[in-house]
Design a protein around this motif. Structure first.
Motif, PDB file in Angstrom:
ATOM      1  N   UNK A 135       0.828  -1.208   0.000  1.00  0.00           N
ATOM      2  CA  UNK A 135       0.000   0.000   0.000  1.00  0.00           C
ATOM      3  C   UNK A 135       0.859   1.253   0.000  1.00  0.00           C
ATOM      4  N   UNK A 136       1.928   1.248   0.797  1.00  0.00           N
ATOM      5  CA  UNK A 136       2.791   2.426   0.885  1.00  0.00           C
ATOM      6  C   UNK A 136       3.450   2.737  -0.450  1.00  0.00           C
ATOM      7  N   UNK A 137       3.975   1.711  -1.112  1.00  0.00           N
ATOM      8  CA  UNK A 137       4.629   1.954  -2.393  1.00  0.00           C
ATOM      9  C   UNK A 137       3.624   2.371  -3.461  1.00  0.00           C
ATOM     10  N   UNK A 138       2.435   1.792  -3.417  1.00  0.00           N
ATOM     11  CA  UNK A 138       1.399   2.199  -4.368  1.00  0.00           C
ATOM     12  C   UNK A 138       1.001   3.648  -4.156  1.00  0.00           C
ATOM     13  N   UNK A 139       0.927   4.062  -2.899  1.00  0.00           N
ATOM     14  CA  UNK A 139       0.553   5.448  -2.603  1.00  0.00           C
ATOM     15  C   UNK A 139       1.620   6.423  -3.062  1.00  0.00           C
ATOM     16  N   UNK A 140       2.872   6.028  -2.951  1.00  0.00           N
ATOM     17  CA  UNK A 140       3.957   6.924  -3.360  1.00  0.00           C
ATOM     18  C   UNK A 140       4.042   7.079  -4.869  1.00  0.00           C
ATOM     19  N   UNK A 141       3.593   6.067  -5.615  1.00  0.00           N
ATOM     20  CA  UNK A 141       3.646   6.159  -7.083  1.00  0.00           C
ATOM     21  C   UNK A 141       2.331   6.632  -7.685  1.00  0.00           C
ATOM     22  N   UNK A 142       1.261   6.642  -6.889  1.00  0.00           N
ATOM     23  CA  UNK A 142      -0.049   7.028  -7.416  1.00  0.00           C
ATOM     24  C   UNK A 142      -0.096   8.444  -7.993  1.00  0.00           C
ATOM     25  N   UNK A 143       0.612   9.441  -7.439  1.00  0.00           N
ATOM     26  CA  UNK A 143       0.539  10.795  -8.019  1.00  0.00           C
ATOM     27  C   UNK A 143       0.843  10.839  -9.512  1.00  0.00           C
ATOM     28  N   UNK A 144       1.674   9.925 -10.009  1.00  0.00           N
ATOM     29  CA  UNK A 144       1.974   9.897 -11.437  1.00  0.00           C
ATOM     30  C   UNK A 144       0.713   9.560 -12.237  1.00  0.00           C
ATOM     31  N   UNK A 145      -0.126   8.684 -11.691  1.00  0.00           N
ATOM     32  CA  UNK A 145      -1.383   8.341 -12.358  1.00  0.00           C
ATOM     33  C   UNK A 145      -2.276   9.580 -12.480  1.00  0.00           C
ATOM     34  N   UNK A 146      -2.431  10.327 -11.385  1.00  0.00           N
ATOM     35  CA  UNK A 146      -3.278  11.521 -11.446  1.00  0.00           C
ATOM     36  C   UNK A 146      -2.699  12.578 -12.395  1.00  0.00           C
ATOM     37  N   UNK A 147      -1.392  12.655 -12.467  1.00  0.00           N
ATOM     38  CA  UNK A 147      -0.780  13.587 -13.410  1.00  0.00           C
ATOM     39  C   UNK A 147      -1.150  13.207 -14.848  1.00  0.00           C
ATOM     40  N   UNK A 148      -1.100  11.909 -15.150  1.00  0.00           N
ATOM     41  CA  UNK A 148      -1.458  11.446 -16.489  1.00  0.00           C
ATOM     42  C   UNK A 148      -2.949  11.658 -16.762  1.00  0.00           C
ATOM     43  N   UNK A 149      -3.788  11.480 -15.732  1.00  0.00           N
ATOM     44  CA  UNK A 149      -5.220  11.735 -15.902  1.00  0.00           C
ATOM     45  C   UNK A 149      -5.447  13.194 -16.291  1.00  0.00           C
ATOM     46  N   UNK A 150      -4.756  14.111 -15.619  1.00  0.00           N
ATOM     47  CA  UNK A 150      -4.941  15.529 -15.925  1.00  0.00           C
ATOM     48  C   UNK A 150      -4.453  15.855 -17.341  1.00  0.00           C
ATOM     49  N   UNK A 151      -3.367  15.231 -17.749  1.00  0.00           N
ATOM     50  CA  UNK A 151      -2.884  15.450 -19.109  1.00  0.00           C
ATOM     51  C   UNK A 151      -3.937  15.032 -20.137  1.00  0.00           C
ATOM     52  N   UNK A 152      -4.668  13.970 -19.825  1.00  0.00           N
ATOM     53  CA  UNK A 152      -5.664  13.439 -20.756  1.00  0.00           C
ATOM     54  C   UNK A 152      -6.987  14.193 -20.677  1.00  0.00           C
ATOM     55  N   UNK A 153      -7.367  14.610 -19.474  1.00  0.00           N
ATOM     56  CA  UNK A 153      -8.714  15.151 -19.259  1.00  0.00           C
ATOM     57  C   UNK A 153      -8.746  16.599 -18.781  1.00  0.00           C
ATOM     58  N   UNK A 154      -7.595  17.199 -18.548  1.00  0.00           N
ATOM     59  CA  UNK A 154      -7.580  18.535 -17.970  1.00  0.00           C
ATOM     60  C   UNK A 154      -8.412  19.545 -18.736  1.00  0.00           C
ATOM     61  N   UNK A 155      -8.244  19.609 -20.062  1.00  0.00           N
ATOM     62  CA  UNK A 155      -8.993  20.583 -20.864  1.00  0.00           C
ATOM     63  C   UNK A 155     -10.491  20.325 -20.767  1.00  0.00           C
ATOM     64  N   UNK A 156     -10.884  19.086 -20.760  1.00  0.00           N
ATOM     65  CA  UNK A 156     -12.301  18.742 -20.707  1.00  0.00           C
ATOM     66  C   UNK A 156     -12.898  19.024 -19.335  1.00  0.00           C
ATOM     67  N   UNK A 157     -12.100  18.852 -18.285  1.00  0.00           N
ATOM     68  CA  UNK A 157     -12.572  19.203 -16.946  1.00  0.00           C
ATOM     69  C   UNK A 157     -12.771  20.714 -16.847  1.00  0.00           C
ATOM     70  N   UNK A 158     -11.794  21.472 -17.331  1.00  0.00           N
ATOM     71  CA  UNK A 158     -11.904  22.935 -17.273  1.00  0.00           C
ATOM     72  C   UNK A 158     -13.075  23.445 -18.104  1.00  0.00           C
ATOM     73  N   UNK A 159     -13.422  22.742 -19.175  1.00  0.00           N
ATOM     74  CA  UNK A 159     -14.501  23.188 -20.053  1.00  0.00           C
ATOM     75  C   UNK A 159     -15.883  22.932 -19.457  1.00  0.00           C
ATOM     76  N   UNK A 160     -15.956  22.198 -18.349  1.00  0.00           N
ATOM     77  CA  UNK A 160     -17.243  21.911 -17.728  1.00  0.00           C
ATOM     78  C   UNK A 160     -17.939  20.686 -18.277  1.00  0.00           C
TER      79      UNK A 160
END
Length: 438
Positions: A96-121
């Motif tokens: 769990x600890x190692x997964x938590x430490x690497x998880x931020x990279x997943x959210x960064x990739x999510x924002x790269x993929x969906x950031x514009x669409x999230x901002x657009x509403x």
């Protein structure tokens, strides 16, 4: 890149772990995300390792879900975790600890993929369903706040400390990292995630107690587990022949408490007043087999090993009790599964099972030392053997509770209520509350 399917804003469901063919957290992530999606048209974002299973479940990639590839980091973390955990099926805190430490990279990739669409509403709310661990953090909450889109996290659950008097079990589980529990709260990203979230679903009262006071006003209590009625659709029958049939369902690891159960029930098992079906496998299997011989219980206890859900409910529905004295269970999904069948649970009053079971639906023995739990569990089983008349009423109420509050359909409706509240502005005076036990 996912296609734009609807002009109406829909939820974006972040479920890094969501797999219909696995168990535990991935199955929770999949079941909740899919149930919400069926009602709202939500888009699911998951990790690429789940892609094939989700495709086999009938979803269309790009339209229904997006798979984010973070294997370059996740695979290395998994490799390291397997070497640090010191044995298969053990050392889950390290994983769990190692997964938590690497998880931020997943959210960064999510924002790269969906950031514009999230901002657009395009999305009405961004809801991070998994990881369930309260130690996981990332940047999505902060980014969604900047974009003016509500961010919901949870249900998160975990972190229950090892109870005193179980040092052997802690060492057997290779949970050396448990000595450093709580350090995750010092990570700035952890504080930022909870601060920027508009609401936090917690799966247990213990998890709620470990969240800072300044965040308590936006907490909603919601146990994360539920059941699929199609998979648990049999009904157990009350005892009629004077023999109490008990079952234990779970991995054969120290904290699940099978050794406690065998010591407690040994006199009743030898006397033929109780039988026990054990469904599950794990690193304790050889030790359990030796213990059965030492206690002369081979005739009364049957070790079935691992089995699929349909076989589990077939055997469990022939039983009257789920005897499950786990001393460190965060969620307790197996307790709900037994209750759905009308199999009355007997649990230790600690963490997840202690919150799911009440006097109306089962039996709870107090948490104490190992010897205290064994004595209390033996007394409880003796009492039930002497007078099983309470079982039919408890079984009926347990089944009714699960079907009203703990199916994935019911859980999805509860989550959607939270989404609607957030979309309407998230008035703290109107925060949703649900009448869960506990």
């Amino acid at each position: 890149m996912p296609s734009h399917r609807s002009r109406q804003p829909v939820p974006l469901l972040i479920a890094e772990a969501a797999n219909p063919e696995w168990v535990s957290v991935p199955l929770v992530g999949w079941s909740l995300a899919r149930a919400v999606q069926e009602r709202t048209g939500a888009h699911i974002v998951t990790q690429v390792r789940n892609r094939d299973a989700i495709l086999r479940a009938g979803l269309v990639e790009g339209r229904d879900f997006t798979a984010i590839d973070t294997e370059a980091i996740a695979a290395r973390a998994n490799w390291l975790a397997e070497r640090l955990r010191m044995g298969a099926g053990r050392g889950w805190t390290v994983v769990t600890a190692l997964s938590s430490l690497t998880y931020p990279w997943f959210e960064r990739k999510v924002w790269q993929c969906f950031g514009d669409r999230i901002r657009s509403g395009e999305f009405s709310v961004v809801h991070r369903i998994t990881p369930l661990s309260p130690t996981a953090f990332g940047s999505l909450a902060r980014r969604c706040r900047s974009a003016g889109i509500p961010f919901l996290i949870g249900p998160i659950n975990g972190g229950a400390p090892w109870p005193g008097g179980f040092l052997r079990e802690l060492h057997d589980e290779r949970e050396w990292l448990a000595y450093l529990r709580g350090l995750h709260r010092l990570i700035p990203g952890h504080r930022s995630t909870l601060t920027n979230a508009d609401a936090i679903l917690v799966g247990s009262r213990h998890t709620q107690s470990e969240i800072a006071q300044r965040q308590q006003a936006k907490i909603i209590y919601m146990p994360e587990n539920a059941i699929d009625p199609a998979r648990f659709n049999l009904i157990a029958r009350p005892p009629t022949d004077g023999v109490l049939r008990a079952c234990f369902i779970g991995r054969l690891v120290p904290y699940k408490g099978l050794r406690l159960l065998l010591d407690a029930a040994a006199p009743l098992l030898r006397a033929g007043r109780v039988t026990l079906d054990v469904m599950g496998d794990g690193p304790e299997r050889a030790e359990i087999e030796t213990r059965l011989k030492d206690l002369r219980l081979q005739e009364a206890v049957r070790l079935h090993g691992w089995m699929p859900h349909d076989r589990i409910q077939e055997i469990a529905s022939r039983c009257h009790l789920l005897t499950f004295p786990s001393i460190r269970e965060f969620g307790g999904g197996v307790v709900l599964e037994a209750m759905a069948l009308g199999v009355v649970p007997v649990v230790v009053d600690y963490a997840g099972p202690g919150e799911l079971v009440s006097e109306e639906t089962g039996f709870k023995v107090p948490l104490g030392t190992r010897d205290e739990i064994v004595r209390a569990l033996r007394r409880q089983l003796e009492t039930i053997c002497d007078d099983p008349s309470e079982l039919p009423g408890k079984a009926m109420r347990a089944r009714a509770l699960v079907r009203s509050m703990f199916t994935w359909d019911a859980k999805a409706e509860q989550v959607i209520q939270v989404h609607d509240w957030l979309r309407a502005g998230g008035d703290p005076d109107e925060i949703p509350a649900f009448p869960f036990p506990g």
